[in-house]
Design a protein around this motif. Structure first.
Motif, PDB file in Angstrom:
ATOM      1  N   SER A  21       0.835  -1.193   0.000  1.00 29.38           N
ATOM      2  CA  SER A  21       0.000   0.000   0.000  1.00 29.38           C
ATOM      3  C   SER A  21       0.878   1.254   0.000  1.00 29.38           C
ATOM      4  O   SER A  21       0.517   2.267  -0.587  1.00 29.38           O
ATOM      5  N   LYS A  22       2.044   1.187   0.647  1.00 27.66           N
ATOM      6  CA  LYS A  22       2.971   2.314   0.636  1.00 27.66           C
ATOM      7  C   LYS A  22       3.507   2.545  -0.775  1.00 27.66           C
ATOM      8  O   LYS A  22       3.601   3.689  -1.238  1.00 27.66           O
ATOM      9  N   GLU A  23       3.843   1.455  -1.471  1.00 26.71           N
ATOM     10  CA  GLU A  23       4.331   1.565  -2.844  1.00 26.71           C
ATOM     11  C   GLU A  23       3.245   2.133  -3.749  1.00 26.71           C
ATOM     12  O   GLU A  23       3.502   3.002  -4.579  1.00 26.71           O
ATOM     13  N   GLU A  24       2.033   1.635  -3.574  1.00 26.84           N
ATOM     14  CA  GLU A  24       0.929   2.091  -4.409  1.00 26.84           C
ATOM     15  C   GLU A  24       0.577   3.547  -4.122  1.00 26.84           C
ATOM     16  O   GLU A  24       0.227   4.294  -5.033  1.00 26.84           O
ATOM     17  N   SER A  25       0.699   3.951  -2.870  1.00 27.27           N
ATOM     18  CA  SER A  25       0.422   5.349  -2.536  1.00 27.27           C
ATOM     19  C   SER A  25       1.471   6.257  -3.176  1.00 27.27           C
ATOM     20  O   SER A  25       1.168   7.379  -3.581  1.00 27.27           O
ATOM     21  N   GLY A  26       2.703   5.745  -3.300  1.00 21.92           N
ATOM     22  CA  GLY A  26       3.744   6.500  -3.991  1.00 21.92           C
ATOM     23  C   GLY A  26       3.434   6.683  -5.461  1.00 21.92           C
ATOM     24  O   GLY A  26       3.690   7.741  -6.046  1.00 21.92           O
ATOM     25  N   ILE A  27       2.857   5.653  -6.072  1.00 21.86           N
ATOM     26  CA  ILE A  27       2.468   5.733  -7.482  1.00 21.86           C
ATOM     27  C   ILE A  27       1.305   6.708  -7.650  1.00 21.86           C
ATOM     28  O   ILE A  27       1.269   7.512  -8.582  1.00 21.86           O
ATOM     29  N   TYR A  66       5.329  -4.570 -12.720  1.00 25.72           N
ATOM     30  CA  TYR A  66       6.179  -3.593 -13.395  1.00 25.72           C
ATOM     31  C   TYR A  66       7.006  -2.750 -12.425  1.00 25.72           C
ATOM     32  O   TYR A  66       7.562  -1.720 -12.820  1.00 25.72           O
ATOM     33  N   ARG A  67       7.070  -3.189 -11.199  1.00 23.71           N
ATOM     34  CA  ARG A  67       7.994  -2.572 -10.230  1.00 23.71           C
ATOM     35  C   ARG A  67       9.074  -3.609  -9.941  1.00 23.71           C
ATOM     36  O   ARG A  67       8.850  -4.566  -9.219  1.00 23.71           O
ATOM     37  N   VAL A  68      10.239  -3.437 -10.560  1.00 19.37           N
ATOM     38  CA  VAL A  68      11.268  -4.468 -10.515  1.00 19.37           C
ATOM     39  C   VAL A  68      12.520  -3.972  -9.798  1.00 19.37           C
ATOM     40  O   VAL A  68      12.869  -2.787  -9.857  1.00 19.37           O
TER      41      VAL A  68
END
Length: 204
Positions: A21-27, A66-68
């Motif tokens: 959720s932190k990664e997605e919030s960054g996106i 697609y986040r590698v």
């Protein structure tokens, strides 16, 4: 005992969910900032009715695939070179390193660059430029490819989040902007369905 065991088993799942959720919030933040930039008359590349009618960019659905995490190798003794641009001119760049990653079980490598003009500015000293092309270009995305902004990594890995890829200003205003052309070595033979799409953004 069973309750404690169940909690112990759930903890990694909860941690992983929070991380995602932190990664997605960054996106999401990236998307909001890009839309805000295009709505700002002082920053937008849009002109006339295109600016007036702009609502928001269309984006591919966020996809963790697609986040590698890529293996980063710094290029030693890189020589400056002239990168062709959309207007037929050139801009001065140098290769900074290579990023090797696996996508759908297959290995790929992209080259990261530094703008010799930008690194003269303090705020861009750690900035890396990643232009790339893929098989969505000319169909779902801009024919000239897409860009990604990165920072110099501290170790031997670098995260490439294609969900944060965007299209050059030339995709929306070819007359006022002079955009670097994606080098041949950064053409991916796969579809990267992430980041900004190329649709009718003005009436979306």
């Amino acid at each position: 005992m069973k309750k404690y065991l169940l909690l112990f088993m759930l903890l990694p799942v909860l941690f992983f969910s929070q991380k995602l959720s932190k990664e997605e919030s960054g996106i999401k933040k990236f998307q909001q900032e890009l839309n805000a930039e295009y709505r700002n008359p002082k920053e937008t590349p849009l002109r006339g009715d295109n600016f007036t009618n702009f609502k928001e960019h269309p984006f591919f659905p966020i996809d963790r695939k697609y986040r590698v995490v890529a293996q980063f190798t710094k290029t030693e003794n890189a020589e400056p070179f002239d990168l062709p641009t959309s207007s037929g001119k050139t801009k001065a760049y140098q290769e900074y390193g290579k990023a090797g990653f696996i996508l759908d079980g297959k290995p790929y490598t992209l080259t990261l660059y530094q703008s010799l003009d930008l690194i003269k500015q303090k705020k861009y000293r750690d900035y890396l430029f990643l232009p790339f092309r893929d098989t969505t270009n000319g169909k779902e995305t801009y024919g000239g490819g897409k860009y990604m902004d990165l920072a110099i990594p501290k170790g031997n890995t670098i995260i490439l989040d294609f969900n944060k890829s965007y299209q050059p200003y030339c995709a929306y205003n070819a007359y006022d902007y002079n955009c670097p052309v994606v080098p041949e070595e950064n053409r991916l033979p796969v579809a990267i369905r992430a980041g900004v799409m190329y649709e009718d953004i003005y009436h979306h």
